[in-house]
Design an enzyme around this catalytic site. Structure first.
Site, PDB file in Angstrom:
ATOM      1  N   GLU B  75       0.820  -1.208   0.000  1.00 47.28           N
ATOM      2  CA  GLU B  75       0.000   0.000   0.000  1.00 47.28           C
ATOM      3  C   GLU B  75       0.858   1.265   0.000  1.00 47.28           C
ATOM      4  O   GLU B  75       1.762   1.411   0.817  1.00 47.28           O
ATOM      5  CB  GLU B  75      -0.913   0.046   1.233  1.00 47.28           C
ATOM      6  CG  GLU B  75      -1.581   1.408   1.352  1.00 47.28           C
ATOM      7  CD  GLU B  75      -2.521   1.554   2.530  1.00 47.28           C
ATOM      8  OE1 GLU B  75      -2.600   0.614   3.349  1.00 47.28           O
ATOM      9  OE2 GLU B  75      -3.179   2.609   2.612  1.00 47.28           O
ATOM     10  N   ASP B 141       9.202   5.827  15.126  1.00 46.37           N
ATOM     11  CA  ASP B 141       8.923   7.229  14.870  1.00 46.37           C
ATOM     12  C   ASP B 141       9.278   7.985  16.152  1.00 46.37           C
ATOM     13  O   ASP B 141       8.742   7.694  17.213  1.00 46.37           O
ATOM     14  CB  ASP B 141       7.426   7.392  14.530  1.00 46.37           C
ATOM     15  CG  ASP B 141       7.058   8.843  14.254  1.00 46.37           C
ATOM     16  OD1 ASP B 141       7.978   9.691  14.222  1.00 46.37           O
ATOM     17  OD2 ASP B 141       5.869   9.137  14.088  1.00 46.37           O
ATOM     18  N   ASP B 143       9.593  11.776  17.766  1.00 50.88           N
ATOM     19  CA  ASP B 143       9.146  13.122  17.463  1.00 50.88           C
ATOM     20  C   ASP B 143       9.526  14.060  18.603  1.00 50.88           C
ATOM     21  O   ASP B 143       9.282  13.764  19.766  1.00 50.88           O
ATOM     22  CB  ASP B 143       7.619  13.096  17.302  1.00 50.88           C
ATOM     23  CG  ASP B 143       7.107  14.383  16.714  1.00 50.88           C
ATOM     24  OD1 ASP B 143       6.342  14.300  15.752  1.00 50.88           O
ATOM     25  OD2 ASP B 143       7.464  15.474  17.225  1.00 50.88           O
ATOM     26  N   CYS B 153      14.580  25.196  24.979  1.00 53.90           N
ATOM     27  CA  CYS B 153      14.942  26.112  23.901  1.00 53.90           C
ATOM     28  C   CYS B 153      13.772  26.386  22.972  1.00 53.90           C
ATOM     29  O   CYS B 153      13.549  27.489  22.535  1.00 53.90           O
ATOM     30  CB  CYS B 153      16.116  25.543  23.119  1.00 53.90           C
ATOM     31  SG  CYS B 153      15.876  23.821  22.646  1.00 53.90           S
ATOM     32  N   SER B 192      12.517  13.470   9.406  1.00 56.80           N
ATOM     33  CA  SER B 192      11.092  13.522   9.099  1.00 56.80           C
ATOM     34  C   SER B 192      10.699  14.822   8.409  1.00 56.80           C
ATOM     35  O   SER B 192       9.555  15.023   8.056  1.00 56.80           O
ATOM     36  CB  SER B 192      10.257  13.351  10.365  1.00 56.80           C
ATOM     37  OG  SER B 192      10.308  14.548  11.122  1.00 56.80           O
ATOM     38  N   GLY B 193      11.654  15.721   8.217  1.00 56.88           N
ATOM     39  CA  GLY B 193      11.369  16.948   7.484  1.00 56.88           C
ATOM     40  C   GLY B 193      11.098  18.123   8.399  1.00 56.88           C
ATOM     41  O   GLY B 193      11.092  19.269   7.969  1.00 56.88           O
ATOM     42  N   ARG B 194      10.867  17.829   9.664  1.00 54.36           N
ATOM     43  CA  ARG B 194      10.576  18.946  10.554  1.00 54.36           C
ATOM     44  C   ARG B 194      11.198  18.756  11.932  1.00 54.36           C
ATOM     45  O   ARG B 194      12.161  19.388  12.277  1.00 54.36           O
ATOM     46  CB  ARG B 194       9.069  19.093  10.686  1.00 54.36           C
ATOM     47  CG  ARG B 194       8.669  20.376  11.354  1.00 54.36           C
ATOM     48  CD  ARG B 194       7.171  20.487  11.403  1.00 54.36           C
ATOM     49  NE  ARG B 194       6.756  21.868  11.546  1.00 54.36           N
ATOM     50  CZ  ARG B 194       5.482  22.224  11.668  1.00 54.36           C
ATOM     51  NH1 ARG B 194       4.550  21.299  11.629  1.00 54.36           N
ATOM     52  NH2 ARG B 194       5.151  23.487  11.805  1.00 54.36           N
ATOM     53  N   HIS B 198      12.596   9.117  11.515  1.00 52.16           N
ATOM     54  CA  HIS B 198      11.943   7.830  11.309  1.00 52.16           C
ATOM     55  C   HIS B 198      13.010   6.768  11.120  1.00 52.16           C
ATOM     56  O   HIS B 198      14.091   7.062  10.625  1.00 52.16           O
ATOM     57  CB  HIS B 198      11.074   7.863  10.048  1.00 52.16           C
ATOM     58  CG  HIS B 198       9.943   8.830  10.125  1.00 52.16           C
ATOM     59  ND1 HIS B 198       9.326   9.341   9.013  1.00 52.16           N
ATOM     60  CD2 HIS B 198       9.326   9.390  11.199  1.00 52.16           C
ATOM     61  CE1 HIS B 198       8.356  10.176   9.387  1.00 52.16           C
ATOM     62  NE2 HIS B 198       8.343  10.230  10.703  1.00 52.16           N
TER      63      HIS B 198
HETATM   64 ZN   LIG Z   1      15.503  23.757  20.437  1.00 54.11          ZN
END
Ligand SMILES: [Zn+2]
Ligand code: SF4
Lengths: 460, 453
Positions: B75, B141, B143, B153, B192-194, B198
């Site tokens: 998928e 994952d 995050d 920060c 993960s782009g931000r 992953h």
């Molecule tokens: Zn920071």
């Protein structure tokens, strides 16, 4: 396995059955035994084993600690799995297991339940075997593991000791004669999850006192596969062939309720129509309260709802005339008097007429209600299982469950311990423990009445 | 004109007019992510064939052991513009995959499991033929938002170089264990782009784990118990730490805590912050002793030394010579709390979880989800990861031709794709080939044995 009429004598095992030779006290149920079973044993053995499994299920969902479970399972096994003829004890064990396979193979949900209870039971019994018997079982299972060699053991001794101490097995620090098994880590998920083993390059090092976990995993996966096969056999041949003999027994067994009989109100005699509103508020479990409120609101209930509530009311002590009056009052508002007498009254009388024998006319147990499948427009079923979270919360707070108890109840619901959720509700509303747990709506009612009466008496 | 049409037109303009003065073009590219540039990205830069070869796991070859239905049962799901989520896309060939991506231009591509049947036809199956996932990479994952109580920060979706080391720690700890403890070889780490990373474990054995076994691995990594309302989230039991935790502590956590996070996050600098740590100390008298010292202000400590370090040393001294083991253990618990990886357990536990494909572009930041080399993960800097805009500028600068694809080599995406190939894809495909060979031979052998009976 062959089931025979009771007048036929039954033979004992042919000694060639592999499943018994491995260990005389703990069968592995690898293949159905070649023996004949009397029809009444077929059912009664199964019921006895079911009591054990249900007891385990109850203990687990109540969060009993390992040592409490140990005691509980011992008790359950001793009281239910005896046989007056000691040579038959093992047969009973095996027969009851295979009968329940038939009973519990038929849906995913049933299989899952049976699988966890049988595994828990097996695990318990395995632990109580002698080391020798344990080793025999491991051999029988053809475990994909080998004992760790001396050289390898020496090189890992420190790490193995570290693991033993990290889980508090200080007394079983690895010594020179310790036996460790080296198995692919995926064979012992439960030991991996708890960091109870040393893992290196994909292999878990399992101490002898941990092998139960390994063996239980294998037991479980074999049984799981076997249940699927049994299901196939059931669906393709057995159900049809046995439709006049075993099928009805098998189908009744899984929703069979093993507690006391609530079909005849005993303890409190009759209740009268005028009290019923009050009783619904104080002593109906949520499932019945919901049906009752819906009936008052809509003046109607679909068939399954009428059965669930009607039989409950019968068990609670509403006599047939009051019952007719009760249903008539509501239904006539919606369908009119004439239609009520024509279409519904007969059924209500019928429920009362055929008391006793037929399971259909005894009040439904929680088990049966929980397994029902209400559809659109239906209000029967068990709210803990069949309501969405929001509706359930709203219903509970209407009942008067406070927010703290609510979270406990919802926690149980999330774990699918519906009866336990109901038990906690009971406990919160009555501010009293309900140690036996709720197994039957009528038990909820009578326990509640008992408590309320006692309170009234003591305050009087 | 449809919106789609409008987009195509603007893309074509970019492609067809490389002779425009460079300055003008650079100025024309706004800084933020712009969905209309995605089309160009997918046609010029996205490594379609690498994704295809990875997802085929060797089944795209000519070997008689290949399973030609393999890729078609996987998928892929798309997030399209306007938040439309399209599940169960399937592809039977490299061309189908590439054409679909180019045509649909998804904002995000997620990769799901391989099913027993082709999921695109899922409605045609009935009865026993239920769509069930049968194979799936073991995924993790991590995050940064899950660390909000231990970083000062930034918070939420933001990351900076002061908190990013938390991800470095996570990669080091998990990667080492996956390789050394679990014996896995083919592990891919992706930004993960931000605000997170992953992890894809792609060994055959990992792909075939059951949900229960996945949960076991995830639980092996878990040290956090309890909930929002308890201060001490990490509880380390037992006389000594499990070898995995002990190794993580001595090889990674301790160092990162003491040399980086302690000072960069100012973990002990203010009252509010040190109170949080004093709360974790089970012995009240020690907590008060430290509190008294620290409330005294800076006077006692020499101005040269960092206040966090001074206080940490004081704390360690008092705790580590305590006779109760639970109190001594507290030092480690503090370090674990502030550094140990926090995994999203649910993602790892179930085969049917979706996970964003590498080389997607994050729609908020415009950054490409590039692989991270676990061996040099401390060098990874999320703030310099190429963005879509930057890549297109590079392309423009180089001047590119509309008939040539895969021009990533000329851009800063080049290194990312090279890393993907050399450290992950090539070794993976080599193993796949060997496994296929040996399982095929085993099968042959088996059927020979059957014949000779
Ligand atoms: Zn920071
Ligand atoms: S647990 Fe039993 S008594 Fe309670 S609501 Fe459900 S069915 Fe009714």
């Amino acid at each position: 396995m062959q089931v025979v009429r009771s007048h036929q004598s039954h033979s004992t095992f042919s000694s060639s059955t592999g499943s018994v030779s491995a260990s005389p006290t703990l069968p592995l149920y690898r293949s159905a035994p070649e023996l004949e079973v009397r029809l009444e044993d077929f059912e009664s053995f199964a019921v006895d084993r079911l009591r054990v499994l249900k007891g385990i299920s109850d203990g687990l969902s109540r969060g009993k600690k390992p040592d409490e479970m140990e005691k509980l399972v011992n008790e359950l096994w001793k009281t239910n799995m005896r046989h007056q003829d000691s040579s038959q004890v093992l047969n009973k064990d095996i027969i009851s297991h295979f009968v329940l396979r038939l009973v519990y193979c038929r849906t995913e949900e049933l299989r899952k339940w049976f699988l966890s209870m049988e595994s828990a039971l097996f695990r318990h019994r395995f632990r109580n075997q002698t080391a020798e018997a344990q080793r025999a079982i491991m051999e029988e299972f053809d475990l994909p593991c080998k004992a760790v060699s001396n050289a390898e053991f020496e090189s890992l001794k420190e790490k193995l000791g570290q693991v033993a101490r990290s889980i508090g097995h200080n007394h079983s620090l690895p010594t020179a004669d310790a036996i460790y098994y080296k198995v692919p880590f995926e064979e012992v998920p439960e030991l991996v999850a708890g960091r109870k083993v040393f893992i290196n390059q994909g292999y878990a090092y399992v101490a002898m006192n941990q092998v139960v976990s390994l063996v239980a995993t294998i037991f479980r996966s074999l049984l799981s596969k076997a249940l699927i096969l049994t299901n196939r056999k059931w669906a393709t041949s057995i159900r049809e062939q046995e439709q006049h003999r075993l099928t009805p027994i098998v189908e009744a067994l899984c929703s069979s309720y093993l507690g006391p009989d609530y079909s005849q109100p005993k303890e409190y005699g009759e209740i009268s129509l005028k009290d019923i509103d009050q009783l619904a508020k104080s002593s109906f479990p949520l499932c019945m309260r919901h049906l009752y409120e819906k009936l008052r609101e809509d003046h109607h209930l679909k068939h399954a709802g009428r059965m669930q509530l009607g039989l409950f009311l019968k068990g609670v002590g509403l006599n047939v005339d009051d019952s007719l009056a009760f249903w008539r009052e509501e239904f006539s508002k919606k369908v009119g008097l004439e239609k009520f007498e024509k279409n519904y009254a007969y059924n209500i009388r019928h429920n009362y007429g055929k008391e006793g024998k037929k399971t259909d006319y005894t009040p439904y147990s929680c088990q049966k209600i929980i397994l029902s499948t209400p559809g659109v427009g239906d209000h029967h079923g068990c709210p803990y299982r069949h309501f969405g979270e929001e509706n359930l919360r709203a219903a509970l707070s209407r009942m008067g469950v406070n927010s703290r108890a609510m979270e406990d109840v919802m926690g149980k619901v999330r774990n699918r311990d519906y009866q336990l959720a109901c038990t906690l509700t009971f406990e919160a509303l009555h501010a009293a423990p309900c140690d036996a747990g709720i197994n039957h709506p009528n038990q909820y009612f009578s326990d509640s009445q008992k408590l309320l009466k006692a309170k009234k008496d003591s305050s009087a | 004109m449809t919106r789609q049409g409008a987009q195509e037109e603007s893309d074509n303009m970019l492609i067809d007019e490389p002779q425009l003065p460079q300055r003008a073009q650079i100025a024309a590219l706004p800084d933020e992510f712009n969905p209309s540039y995605l089309k160009l990205y997918y046609s010029k830069l996205f490594p379609h064939s690498d994704l295809y070869r990875w997802m085929s796991y060797g089944n795209d070859g000519k070997h008689p052991g290949c399973d030609s239905s393999y890729l078609g049962r996987r998928e892929f799901s798309y997030t399209l513009d306007n938040d439309i989520f399209v599940r169960y896309n399937t592809f039977n060939s490299a061309a189908e995959l590439e054409n679909s991506i180019k045509e649909k231009c998804p904002l995000k591509i997620d990769i799901g499991p391989i099913y027993n049947l082709n999921p695109a036809n899922r409605n045609a199956y009935a009865g026993d033929n239920v769509l069930t996932p049968v194979e799936r990479e073991l995924i993790f994952d991590i995050d940064m938002t899950d660390y909000d109580d231990v970083r000062y920060c930034c918070s939420g979706a933001d990351v900076c170089l002061d908190c990013w080391p938390l991800m470095t720690v996570a990669i080091k700890v998990i990667d080492t264990s996956l390789r050394d403890d679990f014996g896995f070889r083919h592990i891919l780490w992706v930004y993960s782009g931000r605000r997170g990373v992953h992890c894809w474990v792609c060994d055959r054995k990992a792909r075939w784990l059951t949900n229960e076994q996945r949960a076991a691995v995830a639980d092996y990594f878990r040290v956090y118990k309890g909930n929002e309302n308890s201060n001490k989230k990490v509880t380390l039991m037992g006389q000594v730490l499990h070898p995995f935790l002990a190794r993580s502590y001595t090889e990674v956590l301790k160092e990162y805590f003491e040399t980086k996070l302690l000072t960069s996050q100012n973990i002990l600098s203010s009252e509010e912050r040190y109170e949080k740590i004093l709360d974790m100390i089970p012995d009240q008298s020690i907590a008060s002793e430290l509190r008294a010292k620290w409330q005294d202000g800076r006077r006692s400590s020499s101005a040269k030394e960092d206040i966090n370090i001074v206080r940490w040393e004081q704390l360690k001294q008092l705790l580590q010579r305590h006779k109760a083991q639970g109190v001594r253990r507290c030092v480690e618990e503090i370090v674990f709390t502030f550094t140990y990886p926090r995994l999203d357990m649910e993602v790892s536990k179930h085969m049917n979880h979706l996970l964003k494909a590498p080389f997607c572009v994050h729609p908020k930041t415009g950054r490409v989800c590039v692989p991270i080399d676990p061996n040099n993960c401390e060098e990874f800097d999320p703030t310099t990861v190429p963005t879509l805009t930057q890549l297109l500028e590079e392309l423009n600068r180089e001047g590119f031709r509309s008939d040539v694809e895969g021009e990533w080599n000329k851009t800063s995406l080049g290194n990312a794709i090279k890393l993907f190939r050399s450290s992950f894809l090539q070794p993976l495909l080599k193993s796949c080939k060997e496994e296929m060979e040996s399982s095929y031979n085993a099968k042959l052998q088996q059927s020979k044995n059957l014949l000779s009976w």
